[in-house]
Write a protein that holds these residues in place. Sequence first.
Motif, PDB file in Angstrom:
ATOM      1  N   ILE A 166      -6.139 -23.708  28.474  1.00  0.00           N
ATOM      2  CA  ILE A 166      -6.059 -23.869  29.920  1.00  0.00           C
ATOM      3  C   ILE A 166      -4.591 -23.745  30.332  1.00  0.00           C
ATOM      4  O   ILE A 166      -3.709 -24.333  29.699  1.00  0.00           O
ATOM      5  CB  ILE A 166      -6.611 -25.240  30.361  1.00  0.00           C
ATOM      6  N   VAL A 167      -4.359 -22.963  31.375  1.00  0.00           N
ATOM      7  CA  VAL A 167      -3.009 -22.678  31.828  1.00  0.00           C
ATOM      8  C   VAL A 167      -2.406 -23.915  32.497  1.00  0.00           C
ATOM      9  O   VAL A 167      -3.059 -24.568  33.313  1.00  0.00           O
ATOM     10  CB  VAL A 167      -3.026 -21.487  32.825  1.00  0.00           C
ATOM     11  N   ALA A 168      -1.153 -24.237  32.137  1.00  0.00           N
ATOM     12  CA  ALA A 168      -0.491 -25.446  32.669  1.00  0.00           C
ATOM     13  C   ALA A 168       0.598 -25.106  33.680  1.00  0.00           C
ATOM     14  O   ALA A 168       1.404 -25.960  34.040  1.00  0.00           O
ATOM     15  CB  ALA A 168       0.090 -26.252  31.513  1.00  0.00           C
ATOM     16  N   GLN A 169       0.662 -23.883  34.136  1.00  0.00           N
ATOM     17  CA  GLN A 169       1.678 -23.474  35.117  1.00  0.00           C
ATOM     18  C   GLN A 169       1.065 -22.478  36.098  1.00  0.00           C
ATOM     19  O   GLN A 169      -0.007 -21.921  35.829  1.00  0.00           O
ATOM     20  CB  GLN A 169       2.840 -22.781  34.392  1.00  0.00           C
ATOM     21  N   GLU A 170       1.755 -22.280  37.202  1.00  0.00           N
ATOM     22  CA  GLU A 170       1.328 -21.236  38.131  1.00  0.00           C
ATOM     23  C   GLU A 170       1.961 -19.932  37.662  1.00  0.00           C
ATOM     24  O   GLU A 170       3.179 -19.883  37.466  1.00  0.00           O
ATOM     25  CB  GLU A 170       1.795 -21.548  39.559  1.00  0.00           C
ATOM     26  N   CYS A 171       1.162 -18.912  37.457  1.00  0.00           N
ATOM     27  CA  CYS A 171       1.716 -17.611  37.054  1.00  0.00           C
ATOM     28  C   CYS A 171       1.846 -16.774  38.327  1.00  0.00           C
ATOM     29  O   CYS A 171       0.835 -16.361  38.909  1.00  0.00           O
ATOM     30  CB  CYS A 171       0.819 -16.925  36.040  1.00  0.00           C
ATOM     31  N   ILE A 172       3.081 -16.578  38.757  1.00  0.00           N
ATOM     32  CA  ILE A 172       3.358 -15.887  40.021  1.00  0.00           C
ATOM     33  C   ILE A 172       3.745 -14.445  39.729  1.00  0.00           C
ATOM     34  O   ILE A 172       4.600 -14.188  38.868  1.00  0.00           O
ATOM     35  CB  ILE A 172       4.528 -16.583  40.777  1.00  0.00           C
ATOM     36  N   ALA A 173       3.129 -13.529  40.432  1.00  0.00           N
ATOM     37  CA  ALA A 173       3.415 -12.097  40.206  1.00  0.00           C
ATOM     38  C   ALA A 173       4.869 -11.796  40.573  1.00  0.00           C
ATOM     39  O   ALA A 173       5.331 -12.144  41.656  1.00  0.00           O
ATOM     40  CB  ALA A 173       2.466 -11.245  41.032  1.00  0.00           C
ATOM     41  N   GLN A 174       5.574 -11.172  39.637  1.00  0.00           N
ATOM     42  CA  GLN A 174       6.980 -10.831  39.854  1.00  0.00           C
ATOM     43  C   GLN A 174       7.125  -9.470  40.532  1.00  0.00           C
ATOM     44  O   GLN A 174       8.187  -9.120  41.003  1.00  0.00           O
ATOM     45  CB  GLN A 174       7.744 -10.821  38.515  1.00  0.00           C
ATOM     46  N   PHE A 175       6.052  -8.698  40.508  1.00  0.00           N
ATOM     47  CA  PHE A 175       6.061  -7.407  41.213  1.00  0.00           C
ATOM     48  C   PHE A 175       4.631  -7.026  41.571  1.00  0.00           C
ATOM     49  O   PHE A 175       3.675  -7.614  41.051  1.00  0.00           O
ATOM     50  CB  PHE A 175       6.743  -6.306  40.379  1.00  0.00           C
ATOM     51  N   ASP A 176       4.522  -6.047  42.474  1.00  0.00           N
ATOM     52  CA  ASP A 176       3.199  -5.565  42.885  1.00  0.00           C
ATOM     53  C   ASP A 176       2.477  -4.915  41.720  1.00  0.00           C
ATOM     54  O   ASP A 176       3.099  -4.310  40.846  1.00  0.00           O
ATOM     55  CB  ASP A 176       3.363  -4.477  43.962  1.00  0.00           C
ATOM     56  N   LEU A 177       1.160  -4.969  41.748  1.00  0.00           N
ATOM     57  CA  LEU A 177       0.342  -4.184  40.823  1.00  0.00           C
ATOM     58  C   LEU A 177      -0.686  -3.442  41.652  1.00  0.00           C
ATOM     59  O   LEU A 177      -1.459  -4.095  42.352  1.00  0.00           O
ATOM     60  CB  LEU A 177      -0.332  -5.086  39.787  1.00  0.00           C
ATOM     61  N   PRO A 178      -0.795  -2.154  41.634  1.00  0.00           N
ATOM     62  CA  PRO A 178       0.151  -1.246  40.989  1.00  0.00           C
ATOM     63  C   PRO A 178       1.575  -1.420  41.542  1.00  0.00           C
ATOM     64  O   PRO A 178       1.747  -1.885  42.660  1.00  0.00           O
ATOM     65  CB  PRO A 178      -0.385   0.142  41.365  1.00  0.00           C
ATOM     66  N   ARG A 179       2.534  -1.022  40.723  1.00  0.00           N
ATOM     67  CA  ARG A 179       3.948  -1.180  41.129  1.00  0.00           C
ATOM     68  C   ARG A 179       4.311  -0.224  42.259  1.00  0.00           C
ATOM     69  O   ARG A 179       5.191  -0.506  43.050  1.00  0.00           O
ATOM     70  CB  ARG A 179       4.870  -0.863  39.938  1.00  0.00           C
ATOM     71  N   PHE A 180       3.640   0.938  42.266  1.00  0.00           N
ATOM     72  CA  PHE A 180       3.961   1.963  43.274  1.00  0.00           C
ATOM     73  C   PHE A 180       2.657   2.661  43.640  1.00  0.00           C
ATOM     74  O   PHE A 180       1.684   2.618  42.879  1.00  0.00           O
ATOM     75  CB  PHE A 180       4.980   2.969  42.704  1.00  0.00           C
ATOM     76  N   ASP A 181       2.641   3.309  44.813  1.00  0.00           N
ATOM     77  CA  ASP A 181       1.463   4.089  45.200  1.00  0.00           C
ATOM     78  C   ASP A 181       1.262   5.170  44.153  1.00  0.00           C
ATOM     79  O   ASP A 181       2.217   5.855  43.773  1.00  0.00           O
ATOM     80  CB  ASP A 181       1.688   4.771  46.565  1.00  0.00           C
ATOM     81  N   ASN A 182       0.023   5.316  43.678  1.00  0.00           N
ATOM     82  CA  ASN A 182      -0.207   6.360  42.666  1.00  0.00           C
ATOM     83  C   ASN A 182      -1.593   6.966  42.824  1.00  0.00           C
ATOM     84  O   ASN A 182      -2.438   6.449  43.560  1.00  0.00           O
ATOM     85  CB  ASN A 182       0.031   5.808  41.258  1.00  0.00           C
ATOM     86  N   SER A 183      -1.794   8.060  42.125  1.00  0.00           N
ATOM     87  CA  SER A 183      -3.028   8.819  42.303  1.00  0.00           C
ATOM     88  C   SER A 183      -4.179   8.199  41.506  1.00  0.00           C
ATOM     89  O   SER A 183      -4.018   7.847  40.343  1.00  0.00           O
ATOM     90  CB  SER A 183      -2.821  10.265  41.853  1.00  0.00           C
ATOM     91  N   ALA A 184      -5.349   8.117  42.171  1.00  0.00           N
ATOM     92  CA  ALA A 184      -6.539   7.584  41.501  1.00  0.00           C
ATOM     93  C   ALA A 184      -7.326   8.688  40.807  1.00  0.00           C
ATOM     94  O   ALA A 184      -8.303   8.404  40.114  1.00  0.00           O
ATOM     95  CB  ALA A 184      -7.421   6.877  42.519  1.00  0.00           C
ATOM     96  N   MET A 185      -6.900   9.934  40.997  1.00  0.00           N
ATOM     97  CA  MET A 185      -7.659  11.062  40.433  1.00  0.00           C
ATOM     98  C   MET A 185      -6.697  12.119  39.897  1.00  0.00           C
ATOM     99  O   MET A 185      -5.548  12.190  40.313  1.00  0.00           O
ATOM    100  CB  MET A 185      -8.496  11.751  41.542  1.00  0.00           C
ATOM    101  N   ASP A 186      -7.234  12.973  39.017  1.00  0.00           N
ATOM    102  CA  ASP A 186      -6.529  14.212  38.701  1.00  0.00           C
ATOM    103  C   ASP A 186      -6.847  15.144  39.865  1.00  0.00           C
ATOM    104  O   ASP A 186      -8.023  15.429  40.122  1.00  0.00           O
ATOM    105  CB  ASP A 186      -7.063  14.807  37.391  1.00  0.00           C
ATOM    106  N   GLY A 187      -5.838  15.570  40.603  1.00  0.00           N
ATOM    107  CA  GLY A 187      -6.135  16.358  41.803  1.00  0.00           C
ATOM    108  C   GLY A 187      -4.890  16.954  42.436  1.00  0.00           C
ATOM    109  O   GLY A 187      -3.918  17.267  41.728  1.00  0.00           O
ATOM    110  N   TYR A 188      -4.951  17.045  43.767  1.00  0.00           N
ATOM    111  CA  TYR A 188      -3.844  17.648  44.510  1.00  0.00           C
ATOM    112  C   TYR A 188      -3.387  16.703  45.616  1.00  0.00           C
ATOM    113  O   TYR A 188      -4.218  16.161  46.352  1.00  0.00           O
ATOM    114  CB  TYR A 188      -4.284  18.981  45.117  1.00  0.00           C
TER     115      TYR A 188
END
Length: 405
Positions: free
Chosen positions: A33-55
């Motif tokens: 059981i976790v004994a601390q708050e795990c706070i996100a240090q950065f966004d996930l995804p970190r940057f806008d990215n493509s969800a498909m192989d495409g154009y």
Amino acid sequence: MAVSITEALDMIYQNTSPVSSELLPVELTLGRIVAQECIAQFDLPRFDNSAMDGYAIKCADAGSTVHCQEIIYAGDRGDMILEKGKAIKIMTGAPIPKGCEAIVPVENVTVVNDRVTLPGGIKLHTNIRKAGEDIKSGTCYLCKGQKVTAYAIAMLASQGVTHISVYRKIRVAVFGTGDELKPHFEKIAPHQLYNSNTPMFLARSQELGCEVRYIGNSSDTMESLETLIRSALDADIILTSGGVSMGDRDFTKEAFSNLGMQAYFTQIDIKPGKPTTYGKIGKCAIVNLPGNPLASMVNYELFVRPLIAKMSGANDYYHGTIRTHIAQDFQIRGNKYTVKLGKFDGTAFDPITKQLPGMISPLFHANAFMVTLPSLSTLSKGEEVKIIPITSNMGRTQQEDFFTV
Ligand code: AMP
Ligand code: MG
């Protein structure tokens, strides 16, 4: 005087606090059981990215033919700029170029040399995974009191976390009492009985994430009991079974009292399993369960499981229930709060037909139980019941259609 089931649980909740915590490599925290708050240090995804192989395209170019001479792969820096009338070929996970408004999958375009014909009506942001849409920087993605599962480990790894603070394992010491009992690895005489409760509680406590210690078996003398109790006092929980009812040699409670146990209750208004004690010697929690295997197992699930959960630091230590229907007409003696074991198959709860306090086999066959009010004596097939699951494994021995239509 006997306390009610609710009072017994309240006393357990009120008189139990989480153990200390320790810092561990993430890989070693599974089930803790976790004994601390795990706070996100950065966004996930970190940057806008493509969800498909495409154009990568601009929406205004939908339905027209555009030029494409560039390509962005996953792992590229992503500093390209998309201009109107052009497309950039892009792979799944690659950063979205500046100016791009949507991704059109490769299968939806026609390509002739460097000319790409796009379909009409492309909506803004189609197939773009936005930064932070999964986990937002600054938010708590895994909080104090939650369990480390494989999927929690996935989140921790995705944030590059190497160590986290978790509650240490609960140390549970178990022994049985009774002159008739022998350990299962010794020879037995015809008038004797194997101690099945102790191995059962050791195994179940291990399943619940505890560190367990086999203390042995006490004979029905004050001296033997006190010796075993003393040897176990460094545990977080001492769990015993037997010697708690009205027999002439039922000394368990007295032996614990002699060694300073403060008892919160010694009887619960429940059937089976009335003679059940919860107390403390110093910081060590004591639970004396009845000797009868089914009675002791039921009270383990009902009272010891939440005790372990609370002590382990979990924030979801209250019993959860499933609302379902009873699979067959069922009679209960009534007049008492009664626990009945049964099997939940995902659609209905089927109580085990013969379940007596001294039995063992029903424990194996049951995966849930219901607790009925004294006023209830008959349940007709199809009537709604609330059940408390013992295991959440819903596997089947026969293949079944699992599709939602
Ligand atoms: P007691 O509460 O000690 O009178 O025990 C009640 C019944 O449970 C008796 O029939 C005992 O033989 C049986 N029993 C007690 N302890 C165990 C155990 N550890 N494993 C299996 N049966 C037990
Ligand atoms: Mg006994």
